[in-house]
Design a protein around this motif. Structure first.
Motif, PDB file in Angstrom:
ATOM      1  N   SER A  35      23.673   4.963  17.226  1.00  0.00           N
ATOM      2  CA  SER A  35      23.242   4.508  15.905  1.00  0.00           C
ATOM      3  C   SER A  35      21.925   5.158  15.525  1.00  0.00           C
ATOM      4  N   ALA A  36      21.866   5.644  14.281  1.00  0.00           N
ATOM      5  CA  ALA A  36      20.614   6.171  13.745  1.00  0.00           C
ATOM      6  C   ALA A  36      19.847   5.033  13.078  1.00  0.00           C
ATOM      7  N   LYS A  37      18.582   4.864  13.438  1.00  0.00           N
ATOM      8  CA  LYS A  37      17.784   3.773  12.876  1.00  0.00           C
ATOM      9  C   LYS A  37      16.488   4.330  12.297  1.00  0.00           C
ATOM     10  N   PRO A  38      15.985   3.689  11.251  1.00  0.00           N
ATOM     11  CA  PRO A  38      14.798   4.214  10.569  1.00  0.00           C
ATOM     12  C   PRO A  38      13.500   3.846  11.287  1.00  0.00           C
ATOM     13  N   PHE A  39      12.477   4.614  11.005  1.00  0.00           N
ATOM     14  CA  PHE A  39      11.116   4.278  11.416  1.00  0.00           C
ATOM     15  C   PHE A  39      10.176   4.795  10.337  1.00  0.00           C
ATOM     16  N   ALA A  40       8.961   4.285  10.324  1.00  0.00           N
ATOM     17  CA  ALA A  40       7.994   4.694   9.311  1.00  0.00           C
ATOM     18  C   ALA A  40       6.590   4.432   9.826  1.00  0.00           C
ATOM     19  N   SER A  41       5.630   5.125   9.251  1.00  0.00           N
ATOM     20  CA  SER A  41       4.241   4.941   9.668  1.00  0.00           C
ATOM     21  C   SER A  41       3.291   5.297   8.536  1.00  0.00           C
ATOM     22  N   VAL A  42       2.088   4.741   8.623  1.00  0.00           N
ATOM     23  CA  VAL A  42       0.996   5.034   7.700  1.00  0.00           C
ATOM     24  C   VAL A  42      -0.238   5.336   8.543  1.00  0.00           C
ATOM     25  N   THR A  43      -0.921   6.443   8.210  1.00  0.00           N
ATOM     26  CA  THR A  43      -2.151   6.818   8.905  1.00  0.00           C
ATOM     27  C   THR A  43      -3.283   6.882   7.894  1.00  0.00           C
ATOM     28  N   TRP A  44      -4.393   6.228   8.213  1.00  0.00           N
ATOM     29  CA  TRP A  44      -5.556   6.179   7.330  1.00  0.00           C
ATOM     30  C   TRP A  44      -6.788   6.660   8.093  1.00  0.00           C
ATOM     31  N   GLN A  45      -7.432   7.692   7.569  1.00  0.00           N
ATOM     32  CA  GLN A  45      -8.671   8.191   8.151  1.00  0.00           C
ATOM     33  C   GLN A  45      -9.821   7.346   7.610  1.00  0.00           C
ATOM     34  N   THR A  64       1.166  13.828   2.711  1.00  0.00           N
ATOM     35  CA  THR A  64      -0.235  13.486   2.524  1.00  0.00           C
ATOM     36  C   THR A  64      -0.418  13.002   1.087  1.00  0.00           C
ATOM     37  N   LEU A  65      -0.897  11.767   0.917  1.00  0.00           N
ATOM     38  CA  LEU A  65      -1.009  11.164  -0.401  1.00  0.00           C
ATOM     39  C   LEU A  65      -2.384  11.332  -1.020  1.00  0.00           C
ATOM     40  N   ASN A  66      -3.407  11.270  -0.212  1.00  0.00           N
ATOM     41  CA  ASN A  66      -4.759  11.572  -0.674  1.00  0.00           C
ATOM     42  C   ASN A  66      -5.545  12.052   0.544  1.00  0.00           C
ATOM     43  N   PRO A  67      -6.774  12.480   0.392  1.00  0.00           N
ATOM     44  CA  PRO A  67      -7.476  13.096   1.521  1.00  0.00           C
ATOM     45  C   PRO A  67      -7.525  12.266   2.794  1.00  0.00           C
ATOM     46  N   ARG A  68      -7.329  10.942   2.687  1.00  0.00           N
ATOM     47  CA  ARG A  68      -7.454  10.091   3.868  1.00  0.00           C
ATOM     48  C   ARG A  68      -6.178   9.328   4.213  1.00  0.00           C
ATOM     49  N   LEU A  69      -5.116   9.512   3.459  1.00  0.00           N
ATOM     50  CA  LEU A  69      -3.919   8.690   3.651  1.00  0.00           C
ATOM     51  C   LEU A  69      -2.680   9.566   3.809  1.00  0.00           C
ATOM     52  N   ARG A  70      -1.890   9.274   4.817  1.00  0.00           N
ATOM     53  CA  ARG A  70      -0.679  10.047   5.107  1.00  0.00           C
ATOM     54  C   ARG A  70       0.419   9.075   5.509  1.00  0.00           C
ATOM     55  N   VAL A  71       1.638   9.310   5.033  1.00  0.00           N
ATOM     56  CA  VAL A  71       2.769   8.442   5.357  1.00  0.00           C
ATOM     57  C   VAL A  71       3.895   9.280   5.945  1.00  0.00           C
ATOM     58  N   SER A  72       4.699   8.636   6.773  1.00  0.00           N
ATOM     59  CA  SER A  72       5.832   9.302   7.411  1.00  0.00           C
ATOM     60  C   SER A  72       7.014   8.350   7.457  1.00  0.00           C
ATOM     61  N   ALA A 105       0.820  -1.205   0.000  1.00  0.00           N
ATOM     62  CA  ALA A 105       0.000   0.000   0.000  1.00  0.00           C
ATOM     63  C   ALA A 105       0.857   1.259   0.000  1.00  0.00           C
ATOM     64  N   LEU A 106       1.957   1.260   0.763  1.00  0.00           N
ATOM     65  CA  LEU A 106       2.780   2.461   0.868  1.00  0.00           C
ATOM     66  C   LEU A 106       3.424   2.833  -0.465  1.00  0.00           C
ATOM     67  N   PRO A 107       4.134   1.905  -1.166  1.00  0.00           N
ATOM     68  CA  PRO A 107       4.698   2.290  -2.456  1.00  0.00           C
ATOM     69  C   PRO A 107       3.633   2.683  -3.468  1.00  0.00           C
ATOM     70  N   PRO A 152      -4.317  17.151  -1.823  1.00  0.00           N
ATOM     71  CA  PRO A 152      -5.738  17.486  -1.794  1.00  0.00           C
ATOM     72  C   PRO A 152      -6.132  17.998  -0.418  1.00  0.00           C
ATOM     73  N   GLU A 153      -7.340  18.520  -0.376  1.00  0.00           N
ATOM     74  CA  GLU A 153      -7.857  18.963   0.925  1.00  0.00           C
ATOM     75  C   GLU A 153      -7.932  17.762   1.856  1.00  0.00           C
ATOM     76  N   THR A 154      -7.139  17.799   2.921  1.00  0.00           N
ATOM     77  CA  THR A 154      -7.009  16.609   3.762  1.00  0.00           C
ATOM     78  C   THR A 154      -8.190  16.452   4.702  1.00  0.00           C
ATOM     79  N   LEU A 155      -8.537  15.190   4.935  1.00  0.00           N
ATOM     80  CA  LEU A 155      -9.555  14.858   5.918  1.00  0.00           C
ATOM     81  C   LEU A 155      -8.939  14.291   7.181  1.00  0.00           C
ATOM     82  N   ILE A 156      -7.609  14.167   7.189  1.00  0.00           N
ATOM     83  CA  ILE A 156      -6.922  13.534   8.317  1.00  0.00           C
ATOM     84  C   ILE A 156      -6.591  14.580   9.367  1.00  0.00           C
ATOM     85  N   GLY A 157      -7.020  14.338  10.582  1.00  0.00           N
ATOM     86  CA  GLY A 157      -6.626  15.209  11.666  1.00  0.00           C
ATOM     87  C   GLY A 157      -5.225  14.866  12.141  1.00  0.00           C
TER      88      GLY A 157
END
Length: 710
Positions: free
Chosen positions: A184-194, A143-151, A15-17, A27-32
């Motif tokens: 050591s620096a280490k990665p992290f990632a997240s996906v938020t879906w409204q 922000t990828l679309n009004p309901r989806l955001r990745v970090s 889903a992320l890629p 777009p106008e985001t719906l995610i708080g």
């Protein structure tokens, strides 16, 4: 591999890629903005580069299998967020089995999201504490679309699974600068879906392995993937549940208020009386000629009529000077949070009460019996601009220093002596105690205020406890009897106990006089104000105090000095005293940076005899919210000061009118400090001059000028 972990990895790797291939337009985001378990913008535990709306004050309470976290966060300015956290971490203290840890966070929004560019934030976590949660991060959010955001981002320290082994038994409270961005620096990632308007789901990859808690007997997370579901109800509240690694669980509650969004934006106060245009000269030749001013009965009649009208608006007409073409009224605002609203309503009533020949209006604001500023307006401007944008009346108004002794001023008959009293409930709380982090006391409070003359004030209050969990207790684990048996107010390292034995003043079943003072406020020259006060100054000290302030009405800068001779009050005897006495004094500088940002420096000798300075920075919103932070550093060493190393805290003041919509000058709030120690502490006083005087000076008036025509 467990099935839930495989499904989560499939989601993140497919889903992320796919979402990243979406177009560049945001777009106008719906995610708080999501709030993570640390009480800051984030997914589950990891941060994101989202930001709270400017002026947001957020409180988060959470509990998991690993700890309990209580966080207060504030969006200080659009790009800066700060947080104070108080957490219970299991297993670190052999005596209790846990510790209550205090930590501070700071994050900066380096970039806002725009086009292809993501938002970027840089953060310091637990940078001022014992280091249990110490870590740093750089994170980007898109922000990828009004309901989806990745970090995605890089983390150091705790967030990268590297506990820095800070000694939680040391004094703490100092910046651990040498640790920042190390390891050591280490990665992290997240996906938020409204998922819906109310429901927000989040998944993240985290390298925090809870190594510290695991070494103390906790179960290691089953994987590096965390999930959460958060439900929003109402405008301000959220409740969420989450899993850490798939087999450890937690829940949290969040409330977020925004100072810029009152419950009743326009207020619920009744509409003011409209401006009354003057009649044509031919219709009232005597009124326009000014001949009426020769009649000795004219001013008393006008003053009474205007005073009665102002009283209905919550204003007190203390005195008045009246001539054929000029009128000065001296008012005390008892209702409206913004002095500009009191000025506007007074100006309207003056057009209705004064003869047409009076063209110059001077409205002098009075605080605690002393004139603090004069707003000068032309009557013709008031008539002309009533229905014009408020900025136009602001441009023609002049705010000047008030004349301390003007000619022709007539005091309103029967106004003095004035006596006021009130009986109200009270709630006192005690926070951050390692054995009981929240204590409280509820009871009744009776207060009185007697003013025989303008500026001379006798005031006091008495409390009667009803119930609560705050009980009398000695410092350093001593019982009250054990502490009294010591018969000394000197603590370890020779530092006088001026606050660390504060609980000895608590838990009284009999009435307690919290304060009883006689104060004299004066205005000896246009830019100089003074205060002299004596009596039971606060719950723990009595004595005498004197203060002087230089503050021109149109100046951003103010300078002051205060000196006090005080003695420590008895713990139970209402009028008794203990042996410790001292002289304390300060010189102070205040500066209004504009835009609601204020700075203050106080340097001098504190109650415990230590010498140093306190720096305070605060932000005040046009609707009256005020949030600030302070730090005091004195010549006491960290060892002498004790846990915390130096005094610091957060101040919050919220006007009741913000929540109720009803006009009132009442406020709620207080100071949140991690510890009450003896170093860096001053007398507690609500009568200091600067905060009283500046409310009616030009900077504060113009910030609230939008209320002039309200």
């Amino acid at each position: 591999m467990p099935r839930r972990t495989r499904l989560l990895r499939l989601f993140l790797t497919s889903a992320l890629p796919a979402a990243l291939l979406a177009g560049p337009a945001v777009p106008e985001t719906l995610i708080g903005t999501g709030v993570n378990s640390y009480g800051l913008p984030g997914a589950v535990e990891m941060p994101t580069a989202e930001a709270f709306e400017d002026g947001t004050l957020s409180a988060t309470v959470g509990i998991s299998d690993y700890d309990r976290r209580n966080t207060i966060a504030f969006q200080i300015m659009p790009r800066v967020t700060a947080a104070l956290r108080y957490s219970r971490v299991e297993g670190l203290d052999q005596r209790r089995g846990y510790i209550w840890d205090r930590s501070f966070d700071l994050r900066y929004q380096a970039l806002d999201e725009s086009g292809w560019r993501p938002a970027v934030a840089i953060g310091l976590q637990d940078f001022l504490g014992t280091g249990v949660y110490s870590g740093e991060y750089v994170v980007a959010t898109k922000t990828l679309n009004p309901r989806l955001r990745v970090s995605a981002g890089l983390a150091w320290g705790r967030l990268a699974g590297e506990y820095r082994q800070a000694d939680y038994t040391d004094e703490g409270g100092k910046p651990n600068v040498d640790d920042w961005f190390t390891g050591s620096a280490k990665p992290f990632a997240s996906v938020t879906w409204q998922a819906t308007d109310k429901l927000r789901l989040a998944a993240e990859y985290s390298n925090d392995n809870y190594g510290l808690e695991v070494t103390q007997g906790a179960e290691e997370p089953g994987s590096k993937f965390n999930l959460s579901a958060t439900y929003r109800f109402g405008e301000y509240y959220e409740v969420g549940v989450y899993t850490i690694g798939g087999d450890s669980f937690g829940a949290q509650f969040n409330i977020a208020l925004n100072a810029n969004k009152p419950a009743y934006p326009s207020g619920l106060e009744p509409a003011p009386a409209p401006v009354r245009p003057r009649p044509a000269p031919s219709a009232d030749p005597e009124g326009w000629s000014g001949a009426w001013s020769a009649d000795p009965t004219a001013q008393p009649a006008i003053q009474k009529a205007l005073g009665d009208a102002l009283a209905k608006e919550g204003q007190i007409l203390e005195s008045m000077a009246l001539s054929a073409n000029r009128a000065e009224v001296r008012i005390r605002n008892g209702r409206y949070l913004q002095q500009a609203e009191a000025l506007g309503r007074t100006a309207r009533l003056m057009t209705r009460a004064l003869p047409p020949s009076v063209e110059t209006f001077v409205i002098t604001s009075v605080e605690t019996g002393i004139p603090v500023s004069s707003t000068v307006l032309r009557r013709s401007d008031i008539e002309r601009l009533e229905n014009r944008p408020v900025g136009e009346i602001a441009q023609v108004a002049t705010v000047t220093n008030a004349d301390p002794r003007p000619a022709g001023l007539v005091r309103t008959p029967g106004l003095f002596p004035r006596f006021q009293w009130a009986i109200r409930p009270y709630l006192t709380t005690s926070l951050f105690d390692p054995d009981d982090p929240l204590r409280y006391e509820v009871g009744g409070r009776a207060s009185l205020r007697y003013e025989p003359l303008p500026g001379l004030v006798l005031s006091g209050s008495i409390r009667q406890r009803a119930f609560g969990s705050i009980e009398q207790d000695g410092p350093s684990g001593l019982t009250p009897d054990e502490y009294l048996a010591l018969d000394t107010d000197i603590g370890p390292f020779g530092v006088p106990r001026v606050r660390s034995d504060g609980r000895m003043y608590s838990g009284n079943d009999s009435p307690v006089i919290t304060d009883l003072t006689l104060a004299w406020y004066a205005h000896p020259s246009e830019a100089i104000y003074t205060r002299v006060e004596a009596g039971l100054l606060e719950r723990a000290f009595g004595g005498a105090s004197a203060e002087v302030l230089w503050k021109p009405a149109d100046s951003r800068l103010a300078l002051g000095a205060e000196i006090s001779r005080v003695r420590k009050r008895d713990f139970e005897d209402m009028f008794g005293f203990r042996d410790y006495e001292t002289t304390t004094g300060f010189v102070s500088a205040y500066y209004d940076f504009g835009g609601g940002y204020l700075g203050q420096i106080d340097a001098g000798k504190y109650l415990a005899g230590d010498v140093g300075a306190t720096v305070t920075v605060s932000r005040e919103f046009a609707n009256g919210w005020k949030v600030g932070a302070y730090a005091s550093k004195t010549d006491l060493s960290a060892e002498e000061f004790g846990e915390g190393s130096f005094d610091k805290g957060i101040t919050i003041s919220v006007p009741l009118s913000w929540a109720t919509g009803q006009p009132t000058t009442d406020r709620i709030g207080g100071t949140i400090r991690s510890l009450s120690r003896d170093g860096g502490t001053r007398l507690r006083s609500d009568g200091r001059l600067y905060d009283n005087v500046r409310q009616s000076h030009s900077g504060k008036i113009y910030e609230g000028w939008g209320k002039f025509w309200r």
